[in-house]
Design an enzyme around this catalytic site. Structure first.
Site, PDB file in Angstrom:
ATOM      1  CG  ASN A 184      32.071  56.013  50.736  1.00 18.97           C
ATOM      2  OD1 ASN A 184      30.917  56.265  51.057  1.00 18.97           O
ATOM      3  ND2 ASN A 184      32.649  54.834  50.998  1.00 18.97           N
TER       4      ASN A 184
ATOM      5  CG  ASP B 240      36.574  49.677  46.497  1.00 12.84           C
ATOM      6  OD1 ASP B 240      35.869  48.720  46.829  1.00 12.84           O
ATOM      7  OD2 ASP B 240      36.225  50.538  45.662  1.00 12.84           O
TER       8      ASP B 240
ATOM      9  CE  LYS C  71      46.278  66.920  63.448  1.00 16.98           C
ATOM     10  NZ  LYS C  71      46.032  68.271  63.934  1.00 16.98           N
TER      11      LYS C  71
ATOM     12  CG  ASP D 182      33.647  42.020  47.576  1.00 15.24           C
ATOM     13  OD1 ASP D 182      32.559  41.933  48.171  1.00 15.24           O
ATOM     14  OD2 ASP D 182      33.761  42.471  46.418  1.00 15.24           O
ATOM     15  CB  ILE D 183      31.502  42.491  53.188  1.00 13.29           C
ATOM     16  CG1 ILE D 183      32.600  43.252  53.944  1.00 13.29           C
ATOM     17  CG2 ILE D 183      30.501  41.884  54.158  1.00 13.29           C
ATOM     18  CD1 ILE D 183      32.135  44.552  54.580  1.00 13.29           C
TER      19      ILE D 183
ATOM     20  CG  PHE E  49      22.475  48.652  46.682  1.00 13.74           C
ATOM     21  CD1 PHE E  49      21.756  47.599  47.236  1.00 13.74           C
ATOM     22  CD2 PHE E  49      21.813  49.831  46.392  1.00 13.74           C
ATOM     23  CE1 PHE E  49      20.405  47.722  47.499  1.00 13.74           C
ATOM     24  CE2 PHE E  49      20.461  49.974  46.649  1.00 13.74           C
ATOM     25  CZ  PHE E  49      19.747  48.927  47.201  1.00 13.74           C
TER      26      PHE E  49
ATOM     27  CE  LYS F 283      31.013  47.233  40.684  1.00 11.06           C
ATOM     28  NZ  LYS F 283      30.689  48.556  41.203  1.00 11.06           N
TER      29      LYS F 283
ATOM     30  CE  LYS G 219      31.312  43.251  44.171  1.00 10.75           C
ATOM     31  NZ  LYS G 219      31.821  43.966  45.340  1.00 10.75           N
TER      32      LYS G 219
HETATM   33  N1  CTP Z   1      31.058  45.442  48.711  1.00  9.23           N
HETATM   34  C1  CTP Z   1      31.410  44.743  49.845  1.00  9.23           C
HETATM   35  N2  CTP Z   1      32.697  44.788  50.295  1.00  9.23           N
HETATM   36  C2  CTP Z   1      33.630  45.502  49.640  1.00  9.23           C
HETATM   37  C3  CTP Z   1      33.271  46.229  48.478  1.00  9.23           C
HETATM   38  C4  CTP Z   1      31.968  46.174  48.043  1.00  9.23           C
HETATM   39  O1  CTP Z   1      30.549  44.098  50.447  1.00  9.23           O
HETATM   40  N3  CTP Z   1      34.864  45.515  50.104  1.00  9.23           N
HETATM   41  C5  CTP Z   1      29.675  45.356  48.230  1.00  9.23           C
HETATM   42  C6  CTP Z   1      28.880  46.640  48.355  1.00  9.23           C
HETATM   43  O2  CTP Z   1      28.217  46.714  49.590  1.00  9.23           O
HETATM   44  C7  CTP Z   1      27.932  46.528  47.190  1.00  9.23           C
HETATM   45  C8  CTP Z   1      28.687  45.739  46.157  1.00  9.23           C
HETATM   46  O3  CTP Z   1      29.705  45.051  46.859  1.00  9.23           O
HETATM   47  O4  CTP Z   1      26.803  45.775  47.514  1.00  9.23           O
HETATM   48  C9  CTP Z   1      29.301  46.550  45.047  1.00  9.23           C
HETATM   49  O5  CTP Z   1      30.089  47.575  45.610  1.00  9.23           O
HETATM   50  P1  CTP Z   1      30.875  48.571  44.648  1.00  9.23           P
HETATM   51  O6  CTP Z   1      31.690  49.498  45.490  1.00  9.23           O
HETATM   52  O7  CTP Z   1      29.914  49.167  43.660  1.00  9.23           O
HETATM   53  O8  CTP Z   1      31.786  47.576  43.836  1.00  9.23           O
HETATM   54  P2  CTP Z   1      33.266  47.147  43.995  1.00  9.23           P
HETATM   55  O9  CTP Z   1      33.318  45.666  44.026  1.00  9.23           O
HETATM   56  O10 CTP Z   1      33.915  47.838  45.136  1.00  9.23           O
HETATM   57  O11 CTP Z   1      33.880  47.621  42.613  1.00  9.23           O
HETATM   58  P3  CTP Z   1      34.364  49.081  42.125  1.00  9.23           P
HETATM   59  O12 CTP Z   1      34.598  49.914  43.365  1.00  9.23           O
HETATM   60  O13 CTP Z   1      35.588  48.804  41.367  1.00  9.23           O
HETATM   61  O14 CTP Z   1      33.256  49.637  41.272  1.00  9.23           O
END
Ligand code: CTP
Length: 417
Positions: free
Chosen positions: A217, A286, A296, A316-317, A342, A356, A360
């Site tokens: 990304n 995600d 390749k 989700d970390i 964030f 969130k 979370k």
């Molecule tokens: N995060 C994480 N691990 C993931 C996805 C997100 O630790 N697999 C953490 C990011 O570092 C951030 C927070 O979760 O602090 C929110 O990330 P974001 O991408 O905005 O939210 P998502 O839970 O992925 O939801 P969405 O993509 O549907 O908005």
């Protein structure tokens, strides 16, 4: 390393030069300090004048340069007293082996060591940036003298390692001017996180499709690196888990590079319980391809796109860290590990951030618009917690990071260590 224009605004720095080839870098250092808003008073030893002229330093600092304790132009001939009375810091760069020996002994037989001895020790910190040949640096006498300086409260910056002017390679290079400038900036930041340990994730992750392609990304990592720097400036011991970004490591920060979400997870989880704060700024992908092709993927003669790419969700970390026992406070208590997330959104910031925060189970969600932050040097943040929300108006990312660190410091349970 970026230093903000106003970071040293209103600060008065006395810069001492002792003799060494690194004097040529002191000219650039004056430029950096002045550009950061500081006023600079240069003082040079006789040996320093063998390497660079006082005229050069005068032109760059806009002030006359002091080179002798026997100057009668001051009405009371007490320049060695006056020069440090309004100084916020006294930095000796370069500090030669001989000058360090003089300081260790408390000598006062030339202008710069006299100035160091006569400074108001409680309010004018002394910093030295050693610069010498690697054998001189490694000599036990230099080690003894430095230990004495540290015991006397002097802050030693560096030295760096690498190729030396003499052609040898090793420890003893003076730190670069931008690094010394950043050290002074850090010196003046409030030490709100002294004794704390902070873990930060930053940047994007990269999820391979085949050996040459992948999903990622637009995160640049700038905000996360600014947060790591701000936490370090505030006195914390900082570990930064970084996805693939081309940013320099903030000085004093321990950095671990990872590529995928799984690697980031595997680096973070065992470390998190040893920290007081976890700040997840990373834009973790995600999803990842269900399988990684060993070779390749090739185009076909018919021009057909590859077969469907099957994606699976990444772990989700942040949510996993927030589940750790250290992050879960007993009723009415603050957790031992404070978790901050964030949220990068494209619309409806507050609603998504609040959702969130709950999903979370973290203490604070920092929301921003993806389009306003990715790759940019400034941003606007919305801090959302169980009580309400607060906007941090548009500002450089390092400024916002410092404000965020101040907010986080207020949320921590009193320090018991
Ligand atoms: N995060 C994480 N691990 C993931 C996805 C997100 O630790 N697999 C953490 C990011 O570092 C951030 C927070 O979760 O602090 C929110 O990330 P974001 O991408 O905005 O939210 P998502 O839970 O992925 O939801 P969405 O993509 O549907 O908005």
């Amino acid at each position: 390393m970026t230093t903000l224009a106003a970071d040293l605004q209103g600060r008065h720095i006395v810069l001492g030069l002792s003799g060494g080839i690194a004097c040529y870098k002191a000219a650039q250092l004056v430029r950096e300090l002045v550009q950061a808003g500081a006023s600079v008073q240069v003082v040079m030893t006789d040996a320093a004048r063998q390497f660079i002229t006082p005229i050069t330093m005068q032109a760059l600092s806009g002030r006359r340069v002091w080179t002798s304790p026997w100057d009668s132009t001051e009405p009371d001939a007490m320049a060695h007293i006056h020069l440090t009375r309004d100084a916020d810091a006294l930095l000796v760069a370069p500090a030669s082996a001989d000058f360090i020996a003089r300081l260790a002994q408390g000598r006062a037989d030339e202008v710069l060591s006299l100035l160091c001895l006569a400074r108001p020790i409680e309010r004018c910190p002394l910093l030295v940036a050693p610069a010498m040949n690697r054998e001189m640096w490694a000599h036990p006498a230099t080690g003894r003298n430095l230990a004495q300086l540290v015991a006397d409260g002097v802050q030693v910056l560096g030295p760096d390692s690498g190729e030396q002017a003499c052609g040898e390679v090793g420890d003893g290079r003076m730190l670069e001017p931008a690094v010394l400038c950043a050290e002074l900036v850090a010196l003046f930041q409030p030490k709100r996180l002294l004794g704390r340990r902070v873990l930060v994730t930053a940047g994007p992750t990269f999820e391979p499709i085949d050996p040459v392609r992948g999903l990622t990304n637009r995160s640049s990592g700038k905000m996360g690196f600014a947060v790591a720097r701000a936490a370090q400036e505030a006195g914390a011991a900082v570990t930064l888990i970084a996805g693939p970004v081309a940013l320099p490591t903030p000085r004093g920060v321990h950095r671990i590079d990872v590529e995928t979400a799984q690697q980031m997870h595997d680096a973070v989880l065992p470390l998190a319980p040893q920290h007081d704060v976890f700040i997840a700024t990373a834009a973790v992908a995600d999803w990842r391809p269900a399988t990684v092709a060993p070779h390749k993927l090739k185009k076909t003669a018919e021009g057909a796109a590859p077969a469907v790419l099957t994606l699976v969700e990444n772990i989700d970390i942040l949510a996993a860290v927030a589940q750790l026992p250290q992050a879960r406070a007993a009723a009415g208590q603050r957790p031992g590990l404070l978790c901050v997330g964030f949220a990068a959104e494209s619309e409806d910031l507050l609603r998504h951030a609040r959702e969130k925060l709950v999903r979370k189970n973290v203490a604070l969600m920092v929301a921003n618009l993806g389009s306003a932050t990715f790759g940019q040097d400034d941003n606007t943040l919305l801090l959302v917690d169980a009580e309400g929300q607060r906007e941090l108006p548009r500002a450089p990312k390092l400024t916002l990071a410092r404000q965020l660190i101040a907010d986080i410091a207020r949320r921590l349970a009193p320090h018991t260590a």
